[in-house]
Design a protein around this motif. Structure first.
Motif, PDB file in Angstrom:
ATOM      1  N   SER A  81      -6.437  -7.783 -11.446  1.00 22.53           N
ATOM      2  CA  SER A  81      -7.099  -8.679 -10.499  1.00 22.53           C
ATOM      3  C   SER A  81      -8.052  -7.862  -9.622  1.00 22.53           C
ATOM      4  O   SER A  81      -8.068  -6.629  -9.672  1.00 22.53           O
ATOM      5  N   ARG A  82      -8.779  -8.523  -8.772  1.00 24.42           N
ATOM      6  CA  ARG A  82      -9.731  -7.821  -7.898  1.00 24.42           C
ATOM      7  C   ARG A  82      -9.016  -6.861  -6.950  1.00 24.42           C
ATOM      8  O   ARG A  82      -9.562  -5.820  -6.592  1.00 24.42           O
ATOM      9  N   ASP A  83      -7.779  -7.199  -6.557  1.00 23.59           N
ATOM     10  CA  ASP A  83      -7.074  -6.328  -5.629  1.00 23.59           C
ATOM     11  C   ASP A  83      -6.251  -5.257  -6.337  1.00 23.59           C
ATOM     12  O   ASP A  83      -5.470  -4.547  -5.706  1.00 23.59           O
ATOM     13  N   GLU A 143     -10.902   0.945  -3.678  1.00 22.25           N
ATOM     14  CA  GLU A 143      -9.796   1.408  -2.855  1.00 22.25           C
ATOM     15  C   GLU A 143      -8.586   1.710  -3.738  1.00 22.25           C
ATOM     16  O   GLU A 143      -8.225   0.907  -4.607  1.00 22.25           O
ATOM     17  N   ILE A 144      -7.947   2.858  -3.530  1.00 19.44           N
ATOM     18  CA  ILE A 144      -6.750   3.205  -4.286  1.00 19.44           C
ATOM     19  C   ILE A 144      -5.573   2.396  -3.753  1.00 19.44           C
ATOM     20  O   ILE A 144      -5.180   2.521  -2.599  1.00 19.44           O
ATOM     21  N   ARG A 202       0.846  -1.182   0.000  1.00 22.45           N
ATOM     22  CA  ARG A 202       0.000   0.000   0.000  1.00 22.45           C
ATOM     23  C   ARG A 202       0.884   1.235   0.000  1.00 22.45           C
ATOM     24  O   ARG A 202       1.914   1.281   0.666  1.00 22.45           O
ATOM     25  N   ALA A 203       0.490   2.249  -0.763  1.00 23.09           N
ATOM     26  CA  ALA A 203       1.277   3.471  -0.889  1.00 23.09           C
ATOM     27  C   ALA A 203       1.063   4.378   0.316  1.00 23.09           C
ATOM     28  O   ALA A 203      -0.011   4.422   0.906  1.00 23.09           O
ATOM     29  N   ARG A 247      -6.885   0.762  -8.675  1.00 17.54           N
ATOM     30  CA  ARG A 247      -7.900   0.608  -7.637  1.00 17.54           C
ATOM     31  C   ARG A 247      -8.319  -0.851  -7.548  1.00 17.54           C
ATOM     32  O   ARG A 247      -8.291  -1.584  -8.532  1.00 17.54           O
ATOM     33  N   SER A 248      -8.714  -1.248  -6.358  1.00 13.21           N
ATOM     34  CA  SER A 248      -9.270  -2.586  -6.201  1.00 13.21           C
ATOM     35  C   SER A 248     -10.681  -2.606  -6.753  1.00 13.21           C
ATOM     36  O   SER A 248     -11.245  -1.563  -7.124  1.00 13.21           O
TER      37      SER A 248
END
Length: 260
Positions: free
Chosen positions: A190-192, A160-161, A21-22, A155-156
């Motif tokens: 992918s989903r994530d 979510e970024i 995660r950034a 994004r997921s």
């Protein structure tokens, strides 16, 4: 690939990573070089760090790996807090295309630049400088360096970024020449929010060496298991349909180069 110039936008923060995660540090934050050391590390150590830290969860084909170590105090053990992967470009023609016809054997790509979120702002410029110095000793044949900045956020599936877009601020600050934008393409996500490697899909379709590893990677991204006797081509088609993957149109990465 395109060499058409365009405007780039500067930001006041330095990107960092933790757990894929950034996060960010202020760009004007003081960086104390006496607390850090850059040195070559083994592929296995770099891979473990990069796959755990960077949003992609993947490690490119590398020629050399440089680690950034924090020496917090005489009483604490040093800690790996960053890595730069000097890698082999996915496309062999990338080096001559961006570096004025340079022989591919004389060029290298910065495949990953990853820093923990505890490293102060401006740490990447110091780390790049040390890496280039080490590269001249470890890879004396290299005459040109290429790196890309990805301007498109990820994004997921839930919005979510995962990764914001990059404009190559670090590379510009380190005197990288903005060479233009790479070709537009369509990404499979992918989903994530991670990107599915087209090279990995090709290995599976053609049942090339490394296909088994590529299948495991695809399964980790949400694809179903391969059926007994299922051809590689059929499996990829079914996996992308059943694995809830998404497609994203990408305008092309921003390319930066250095002559060494």
């Amino acid at each position: 690939m395109s060499s058409k110039p365009e405007q780039l936008f500067l930001f006041e923060h330095c990107q960092r990573w933790r757990g894929r995660r950034a996060s960010y540090r202020p760009a004007g934050e003081p960086f104390d070089p006496n607390r850090y050391e850059a040195r070559p590390i083994e592929f296995s150590e770099a891979k473990a760090y990069v796959t755990k830290t960077h949003y992609s969860g993947s490690m490119p084909a590398a020629r050399k790996q440089i680690g950034l170590f924090e020496k917090a105090s005489p009483f604490l053990s040093e800690k790996l807090v960053g890595a730069i992967v000097l890698s082999v470009p996915i496309q062999e023609q990338a080096i001559p295309a961006w570096l004025d016809g340079l022989d591919p054997r004389l060029g290298i790509e910065i495949g990953r630049l990853v820093l923990d979120d505890e490293v102060p702002g401006n740490g990447e410029s110091w780390f790049l400088g040390r890496t280039f110095r080490l590269m001249r000793k470890l890879l004396p044949e290299v005459r040109g360096v290429l790196s890309y900045a990805d301007p498109v956020e990820r994004r997921s599936a839930t919005g979510e970024i995962i990764k914001p877009g990059h404009q190559g601020v670090v590379y510009r600050a380190f005197n990288g020449r903005y060479a233009g934008r790479a070709s537009a393409r369509t990404l499979i996500l992918s989903r994530d929010g991670r990107t599915v490697s087209e090279r990995a899909l090709s290995k599976i379709r053609l049942e090339e060496q490394g296909a088994a590893y590529a299948i495991r990677q695809l399964e980790n991204l949400g694809a179903p298991a391969r059926r007994l006797g299922e051809s590689g081509q059929s499996y990829v088609k079914r996996a992308l349909e059943e694995g809830q993957f998404r497609r994203l149109r990408h305008p092309g990465n921003l390319a930066f180069t250095w002559r060494t």
